[in-house]
Design a protein around this motif. Structure first.
Motif, PDB file in Angstrom:
ATOM      1  N   MET A   1       0.810  -1.339  -0.087  1.00  0.00           N
ATOM      2  CA  MET A   1       0.080  -0.006   0.033  1.00  0.00           C
ATOM      3  C   MET A   1       1.023   1.186   0.021  1.00  0.00           C
ATOM      4  O   MET A   1       1.798   1.459   0.997  1.00  0.00           O
ATOM      5  N   GLN A   2       0.582   2.227  -1.094  1.00  0.00           N
ATOM      6  CA  GLN A   2       1.216   3.603  -1.062  1.00  0.00           C
ATOM      7  C   GLN A   2       0.272   4.384  -0.326  1.00  0.00           C
ATOM      8  O   GLN A   2      -0.809   4.559  -0.736  1.00  0.00           O
ATOM      9  N   LEU A   3       1.047   5.081   0.837  1.00  0.00           N
ATOM     10  CA  LEU A   3       0.295   5.982   1.717  1.00  0.00           C
ATOM     11  C   LEU A   3       0.544   7.304   1.673  1.00  0.00           C
ATOM     12  O   LEU A   3       1.763   7.431   2.049  1.00  0.00           O
ATOM     13  N   ASP A   4      -0.179   8.371   1.418  1.00  0.00           N
ATOM     14  CA  ASP A   4       0.296   9.676   1.267  1.00  0.00           C
ATOM     15  C   ASP A   4       0.449  10.322   2.662  1.00  0.00           C
ATOM     16  O   ASP A   4      -0.460  10.478   3.552  1.00  0.00           O
ATOM     17  N   ARG A  42      -0.234 -11.125   3.151  1.00  0.00           N
ATOM     18  CA  ARG A  42       0.700 -10.158   3.930  1.00  0.00           C
ATOM     19  C   ARG A  42       0.527  -9.004   3.251  1.00  0.00           C
ATOM     20  O   ARG A  42       0.271  -8.604   1.993  1.00  0.00           O
ATOM     21  N   ILE A  43       0.730  -7.803   3.996  1.00  0.00           N
ATOM     22  CA  ILE A  43       0.431  -6.549   3.611  1.00  0.00           C
ATOM     23  C   ILE A  43       1.682  -5.443   3.983  1.00  0.00           C
ATOM     24  O   ILE A  43       2.298  -5.819   5.160  1.00  0.00           O
ATOM     25  N   GLY A  44       2.136  -4.599   2.999  1.00  0.00           N
ATOM     26  CA  GLY A  44       3.093  -4.033   3.108  1.00  0.00           C
ATOM     27  C   GLY A  44       2.867  -2.214   3.212  1.00  0.00           C
ATOM     28  O   GLY A  44       1.891  -2.315   2.473  1.00  0.00           O
ATOM     29  N   LEU A  45       3.494  -1.528   3.890  1.00  0.00           N
ATOM     30  CA  LEU A  45       3.125  -0.013   3.698  1.00  0.00           C
ATOM     31  C   LEU A  45       4.319   0.742   3.285  1.00  0.00           C
ATOM     32  O   LEU A  45       5.370   0.685   3.970  1.00  0.00           O
ATOM     33  N   ALA A  46       3.891   1.673   2.410  1.00  0.00           N
ATOM     34  CA  ALA A  46       4.689   2.483   1.863  1.00  0.00           C
ATOM     35  C   ALA A  46       4.379   3.852   2.034  1.00  0.00           C
ATOM     36  O   ALA A  46       3.959   4.415   1.047  1.00  0.00           O
ATOM     37  N   PRO A  47       4.632   4.468   3.167  1.00  0.00           N
ATOM     38  CA  PRO A  47       4.172   5.788   3.272  1.00  0.00           C
ATOM     39  C   PRO A  47       5.256   7.000   2.634  1.00  0.00           C
ATOM     40  O   PRO A  47       6.404   6.409   2.781  1.00  0.00           O
ATOM     41  N   TYR A  48       4.949   8.137   2.068  1.00  0.00           N
ATOM     42  CA  TYR A  48       5.901   8.836   1.383  1.00  0.00           C
ATOM     43  C   TYR A  48       5.351  10.360   1.605  1.00  0.00           C
ATOM     44  O   TYR A  48       4.241  10.633   1.795  1.00  0.00           O
ATOM     45  N   ALA A  49       6.536  10.935   1.388  1.00  0.00           N
ATOM     46  CA  ALA A  49       6.368  12.502   1.228  1.00  0.00           C
ATOM     47  C   ALA A  49       7.235  12.929   0.195  1.00  0.00           C
ATOM     48  O   ALA A  49       7.119  12.471  -0.782  1.00  0.00           O
ATOM     49  N   ALA A  50       8.310  13.709   0.415  1.00  0.00           N
ATOM     50  CA  ALA A  50       9.187  14.026  -0.532  1.00  0.00           C
ATOM     51  C   ALA A  50      10.095  12.968  -0.879  1.00  0.00           C
ATOM     52  O   ALA A  50      10.761  13.144  -1.921  1.00  0.00           O
ATOM     53  N   PRO A 112       7.920  -3.587   5.909  1.00  0.00           N
ATOM     54  CA  PRO A 112       7.897  -4.602   4.756  1.00  0.00           C
ATOM     55  C   PRO A 112       6.616  -5.597   4.984  1.00  0.00           C
ATOM     56  O   PRO A 112       5.959  -5.393   6.061  1.00  0.00           O
ATOM     57  N   MET A 113       6.258  -6.249   4.059  1.00  0.00           N
ATOM     58  CA  MET A 113       5.215  -7.373   4.227  1.00  0.00           C
ATOM     59  C   MET A 113       5.033  -8.129   5.228  1.00  0.00           C
ATOM     60  O   MET A 113       6.019  -8.770   5.642  1.00  0.00           O
ATOM     61  N   THR A 114       3.763  -8.028   6.077  1.00  0.00           N
ATOM     62  CA  THR A 114       3.793  -8.838   7.148  1.00  0.00           C
ATOM     63  C   THR A 114       2.306  -9.275   7.308  1.00  0.00           C
ATOM     64  O   THR A 114       1.246  -8.486   6.880  1.00  0.00           O
ATOM     65  N   ASP A 115       2.083 -10.228   8.040  1.00  0.00           N
ATOM     66  CA  ASP A 115       0.477 -10.879   8.253  1.00  0.00           C
ATOM     67  C   ASP A 115       0.405 -10.589   9.859  1.00  0.00           C
ATOM     68  O   ASP A 115      -0.677 -10.918  10.403  1.00  0.00           O
TER      69      ASP A 115
END
Length: 266
Positions: A1-4, A42-50, A112-115
């Motif tokens: 998941m790309q999260l803003d 499994r789900i991974g999280l990719a929060p981002y800004a600049a 990283p991806m995890t359950d």
């Protein structure tokens, strides 16, 4: 998941995103894991800004050099920006040492991806916002979390399977609340075009490798932002436009149900 996670996501928007993401996790990873029928989510999280706060993984992405604030940016060579090549040589990621005056990453750290649903929900619950919007980097990292080329960077339990293995479905969910506008840590009008182009190019490559791409726009106004998400989605019905917090939760729930249905039919 790309999260803003830029400054524009502060206040109620961040509350809404936290609730929507936690709904998504609850649907895909139920408390009663017997409901998964022996399959694994499994789900991974990719929060981002600049940039992307890669946490303890940052030095593995830039040739072993410590990254200030664990913050990483684009590839050293643009020719690798739409690629999931392992980060070595010209494909390493830039840091603030390479980009004078680059805006900061948010404090929200890559997961990283995890359950482990407790870890997933706690991670998003801890997010703070700040900075500008390098949406293409969020897209890139949503891909890297799924890419077998990056497997050795992640912990064993988080390593992705091969593409088109027949045993796994790979899904990227890309979320933003506005125009992609930052490249090299700097926001500008020219970088709106460049960031969007990088993102769409990466989406095209992801889809060619069998990754299903959903996109979610939250309170979008700019037509260019909407078009970027439409171009990235695998199909137009996989693009969701959420005009308020309730609609964002409904979108994330619908995507989770769609993925759950896909899991059960394969």
């Amino acid at each position: 998941m790309q999260l803003d996670e830029p400054g524009s996501m502060g206040g109620q928007k961040m509350v809404d995103l936290t609730l929507a993401t936690q709904d998504h996790v609850d649907i895909l990873i139920p408390d009663d894991i017997s409901l998964l029928g022996g399959q694994k989510i499994r789900i991974g999280l990719a929060p981002y800004a600049a940039g992307i706060n890669a946490g303890s993984y940052a030095s593995l992405m830039n040739g072993g050099v410590a990254a200030p604030d664990n913050c990483v940016y684009e590839r050293s060579s643009d020719s690798f920006q739409d690629s999931d090549a392992y980060p070595s040589g010209a494909a390493v990621l830039k840091t603030k040492l390479d980009l004078v005056g680059a805006n900061k990453c948010s404090s929200a750290t890559l997961l990283p991806m995890t359950d482990d649903k407790t870890a997933l929900k706690a991670s998003v619950d801890s997010y703070n916002t700040g900075g500008t919007t390098a949406g293409h980097l969020g897209t890139s990292f949503a891909w890297y979390l799924l890419s077998p080329e990056w497997a050795s960077i992640w912990p064993t339990a988080s390593q992705p399977t091969a593409y088109n293995s027949g045993t796994a479905t790979k899904v990227a969910i890309l979320m933003t609340d506005g125009l992609y506008n930052t490249v090299g840590g700097k926001m500008s009008g020219a970088n709106e075009v460049k960031s969007a182009d990088f993102a769409v190019d990466s989406c095209t490559e992801m889809k060619s490798k069998g990754i299903i791409v959903y996109t979610v726009g939250f309170k979008l106004g700019a037509p260019a932002a909407i078009q970027t998400l439409k171009d990235c989605a695998s199909h137009i019905e996989k693009f969701y436009e959420a005009k308020d917090g309730d609609a964002l939760r409904i979108a994330f729930q619908a995507i989770a149900q769609d993925i759950a249905t896909l899991r059960l039919t394969e």
